[in-house]
Design an enzyme around this catalytic site. Structure first.
Site, PDB file in Angstrom:
ATOM      1  N   GLY A 136     -16.684   3.197 -26.730  1.00 55.28           N
ATOM      2  CA  GLY A 136     -16.798   4.561 -26.221  1.00 55.28           C
ATOM      3  C   GLY A 136     -17.563   5.479 -27.150  1.00 55.28           C
ATOM      4  N   ASP A 169     -21.169  16.163 -38.486  1.00 49.99           N
ATOM      5  CA  ASP A 169     -20.590  16.725 -39.703  1.00 49.99           C
ATOM      6  C   ASP A 169     -19.401  17.632 -39.439  1.00 49.99           C
ATOM      7  OD1 ASP A 169     -22.568  15.396 -41.083  1.00 49.99           O
ATOM      8  OD2 ASP A 169     -23.882  17.160 -41.238  1.00 49.99           O
ATOM      9  N   HIS A 225      13.932 -11.822   6.686  1.00 47.10           N
ATOM     10  CA  HIS A 225      12.930 -12.805   7.127  1.00 47.10           C
ATOM     11  C   HIS A 225      12.363 -12.454   8.509  1.00 47.10           C
ATOM     12  CE1 HIS A 225      14.129 -15.637   3.874  1.00 47.10           C
ATOM     13  NE2 HIS A 225      15.335 -15.127   4.088  1.00 47.10           N
ATOM     14  N   SER A 356      -8.033   3.762  18.274  1.00 39.06           N
ATOM     15  CA  SER A 356      -8.961   2.726  18.713  1.00 39.06           C
ATOM     16  C   SER A 356     -10.178   3.345  19.375  1.00 39.06           C
ATOM     17  CB  SER A 356      -8.267   1.776  19.692  1.00 39.06           C
ATOM     18  OG  SER A 356      -9.195   0.862  20.244  1.00 39.06           O
ATOM     19  N   SER A 357     -11.328   2.719  19.162  1.00 41.53           N
ATOM     20  CA  SER A 357     -12.548   3.166  19.821  1.00 41.53           C
ATOM     21  C   SER A 357     -12.694   2.558  21.208  1.00 41.53           C
ATOM     22  CB  SER A 357     -13.764   2.786  18.965  1.00 41.53           C
ATOM     23  OG  SER A 357     -13.831   1.371  18.825  1.00 41.53           O
ATOM     24  N   LYS A 362      -4.253   4.713  22.081  1.00 43.05           N
ATOM     25  CA  LYS A 362      -3.640   3.918  21.025  1.00 43.05           C
ATOM     26  C   LYS A 362      -3.564   4.737  19.736  1.00 43.05           C
ATOM     27  CE  LYS A 362      -3.798  -0.820  19.249  1.00 43.05           C
ATOM     28  NZ  LYS A 362      -3.693  -0.646  17.799  1.00 43.05           N
ATOM     29  N   GLU A 369      -1.260   2.393   6.232  1.00 43.74           N
ATOM     30  CA  GLU A 369      -2.336   1.479   5.824  1.00 43.74           C
ATOM     31  C   GLU A 369      -3.101   2.033   4.626  1.00 43.74           C
ATOM     32  OE1 GLU A 369      -2.957  -0.001  10.451  1.00 43.74           O
ATOM     33  OE2 GLU A 369      -4.457   1.294   9.490  1.00 43.74           O
TER      34      GLU A 369
END
Length: 511
Positions: A136, A169, A225, A356-357, A362, A369
Site C-alpha cells: 500500500g 519529511d 429436511h 416476470s417479464s 407474478k 434474493e
C-alpha cells in the site's frame, strides 16, 4: 463509471508515455513534479504529486480505486500522527498544525455527500488502482502528497511547492507505509463496523423480535429436511431468527475489536519502530480513540501486527458467519412465502416490483434474493481475504504484500452487510404479513402429530399410526380414535398442538 475511469487513466498514461519526462515540456493542463526518482507530468489541478502519478501509470489493472472509506481513515490516521508527533516534541508545531488543518479540510470535504451513484468529487485526487504495490506504499504516498499540497494551498503557496509541508519529511514523519496502511485498513473497518454494521444488525434484530412477540400464539407445523415435523409457534420460529441477528451483533463487535485492538502504527518499517518516538504508537491510538469513539490500542507485538493480517482474517471470518446467518433467515422467509396457491404461503412478502417479464401478476421474493447474493459476495470476499492473508501466493517473508485487496474486500463486506440488513428490514420485514389460516391449517393434518404418542404407545406403534393414517387419508387423531388406541380425553391432551410447543415438564399428555 468504470469505463469512464478506465478511459481517463489510459489517456493520461498514453500522453505521459508519448514523450520523455526528462526532455519534453509540460502539456497544457499539466505541471512538472519531481520525487526521488525524477520528474513526472501531473494534471495541473491534481492535489497529488509525482509518486502518485507513477502509480497511476504503473497499475492500470481494475480501474477500481482504493475505497473512499479507507482513504478517509488514512487521512484521519495522518491527522492523529501529526498531533502525536507534536505532543511528543518530534515535529514542529507549525508543521503539525498545517498537517492537522489540511487533514481536517479533507475530512470535512468527504463529509459532504456525493451525487447519487457517483464517486465523491474528492476521490479524483486518490486515483490509484486497488491492485498496486502490496504494502500500500502508493496509497500512503498519495495521501502524503495530497495532505502536503492542501497545506501548501492553505498557506497561499502553489500546488507542488512542498512548502510549508513536505509529504515525506513531515506528513509521513515517524511512519512507514508498512505500519500506516495496515493501520488505516483497521481503522476503516473498525469505524465502519461500529457506525454502520452494528446499528443495522441491531435494527434487524429488533424488527425480528417484534414479529416473534406479535405471532407467538400462532401454532404451525414445523419442518425438517423440507418434510413435516412437530408443531412450532411462529413466534418461536422468528425468535430463532432474532437470536441469530443478536448473535450477529456480538460477532460484529468481536470483528471490530479484532481490528481495533492490534494496531500496527508505531512499528514503522519492520516492526522495530525506527525513526518513531517510543510512545508514538500508543499516543496515536489514544488520538484515534478520541476522534472516532472506537477504542484503539497499539499492538503488543509489532512484528506480528505487520508481518500478518491475521486480525483482518479473524474479523472477516465473523463477517462471513454473519452472512451465513442472514442467508438462513432470508431463505427461510423466501420458502415460507412461496406460492401464493401452489406453495406454502404462510407469509405474504411485500410486492416490491413485477416478478416476470412474461408472466403477468407474478411477484418474486427479490429482497430475499438480493440479501442472499450479498452473502455470496461476502463469502467470496472471505476467500480473497484468506488467500491475501497468506501474502497472496503463499507464505511470504515477514511483510504481507497483499494488503490493498484485503482492505478493499473488508470494507466492501461491511458495507454490503450493513446495506443489505437495512434493505431487508425496510423493504421486506416491515411489510411482512402472516397468513394465519395457511400457517395453522396444516397442523391437524400433519402425520408427525404422532410424535407425542410415542411415549404412550411406543415408537413402533406410533410409526404404524402415521403410515396407516397416510394410507387411509385420515388425520392421526381420526385414526387413533377409530381404532381406540388411546382414551379420547387423554388423546386430546396428547394432540394439543400448543402444548407440543412448550418444552419441559412431562410433555403435552401429562404422565
Amino acid at each position: 463509471m468504470a469505463k469512464a475511469q478506465a478511459g481517463s487513466a489510459k489517456t493520461t498514461r498514453k500522453s505521459a508515455q508519448a514523450r520523455s519526462a526528462k526532455h519534453a515540456e509540460a502539456a497544457i493542463g499539466e505541471r512538472r513534479e519531481t520525487d526521488s526518482m525524477g520528474e513526472m507530468f501531473v494534471p495541473a489541478d491534481a492535489l497529488y504529486g509525482a509518486t502518485t502519478q507513477r502509480a497511476v501509470l504503473n497499475f492500470p489493472v481494475s480501474f477500481r480505486t482504493v475505497p473512499q472509506g479507507q482513504i478517509e481513515a488514512h487521512i484521519l490516521l495522518k491527522k492523529c500522527c501529526a498531533e502525536a508527533n507534536a505532543e511528543l516534541g518530534e515535529l514542529a508545531k507549525d508543521k503539525a498544525s498545517a498537517i492537522v488543518a489540511a487533514c481536517t479540510q479533507l475530512l470535512e470535504g468527504f463529509a459532504e455527500p456525493a451525487p447519487f451513484g457517483l464517486p465523491h468529487p474528492l476521490m479524483r485526487h486518490f486515483p490509484i488502482d486497488v491492485f498496486q504495490t502490496g504494502s500500500g506504499t502508493s496509497t500512503n504516498m498519495n495521501v502524503n502528497e495530497v495532505v502536503a499540497n492542501v497545506a501548501s494551498q492553505r498557506a497561499g503557496k502553489a500546488i507542488g511547492s512542498k512548502d510549508p509541508v513536505h509529504p515525506n519529511d513531515h506528513v509521513n514523519y515517524g511512519q512507514s507505509s508498512n505500519d500506516t496502511y495496515p493501520s488505516s485498513m483497521q481503522v476503516a473497518g473498525a469505524m465502519r463496523i461500529a457506525s454502520r454494521l452494528v446499528p443495522a444488525l441491531e435494527r434487524l434484530a429488533r424488527s425480528l423480535e417484534e414479529k416473534a412477540k406479535r405471532w407467538d400464539k400462532v401454532v404451525k407445523i414445523g419442518r425438517t429436511h423440507l418434510m413435516d415435523a412437530t408443531p412450532i409457534r411462529v413466534g418461536q420460529e422468528f425468535s430463532g431468527y432474532a437470536a441469530a441477528a443478536r448473535l450477529a451483533v456480538v460477532r460484529a463487535k468481536a470483528a471490530r475489536d479484532a481490528l481495533a485492538l492490534n494496531m500496527p502504527i508505531g512499528g514503522t518499517a519492520v516492526g522495530t519502530g525506527i525513526n518513531a518516538h517510543p510512545k508514538f504508537g500508543r499516543t496515536v491510538c489514544a488520538r484515534l480513540s478520541k476522534a472516532s469513539g472506537v477504542k484503539f490500542a497499539e499492538a503488543r507485538n509489532h512484528f506480528e501486527a505487520q508481518s500478518t493480517r491475521d486480525c483482518v482474517v479473524e474479523a472477516h471470518g465473523h463477517l462471513k458467519t454473519i452472512a451465513v446467518s442472514l442467508t438462513k433467515i432470508a431463505n427461510d422467509i423466501r420458502w415460507l412465502g412461496s406460492g401464493p396457491r401452489c406453495g406454502l404461503f404462510e407469509l405474504s412478502l411485500p410486492a416490491t416490483q413485477p416478478g416476470s417479464s412474461i408472466m403477468p401478476g407474478k411477484v418474486n421474493p427479490v429482497i430475499c434474493e438480493s440479501l442472499m447474493m450479498v452473502a455470496c459476495q461476502v463469502v467470496g470476499n472471505d476467500a480473497a481475504v484468506t488467500m491475501a492473508g497468506l501474502g497472496g501466493v503463499g507464505s511470504l517473508l515477514e511483510l504481507n504484500v497483499a494488503m490493498p485487496v484485503i482492505a478493499e474486500r473488508l470494507i466492501e463486506s461491511i458495507d454490503l452487510l450493513a446495506n443489505g440488513c437495512d434493505m431487508f428490514r425496510e423493504r421486506l420485514l416491515d411489510g411482512l404479513v402472516l397468513n394465519e389460516s395457511e400457517a395453522t391449517g396444516t397442523v391437524e393434518r400433519s402425520l408427525m402429530m404422532c410424535t407425542s404418542l410415542a411415549p404412550v404407545i411406543g415408537y413402533d406403534n406410533a410409526a404404524k399410526v402415521a403410515k396407516e393414517a397416510f394410507k387411509t387419508g385420515e388425520t392421526v387423531r381420526e385414526y387413533v380414535l377409530r381404532n381406540k388406541l388411546v382414551e379420547p380425553k387423554r388423546l386430546a391432551r396428547l394432540l394439543d398442538p400448543t402444548a407440543m410447543t412448550k418444552p419441559g415438564g412431562k410433555g403435552p399428555g401429562g404422565g
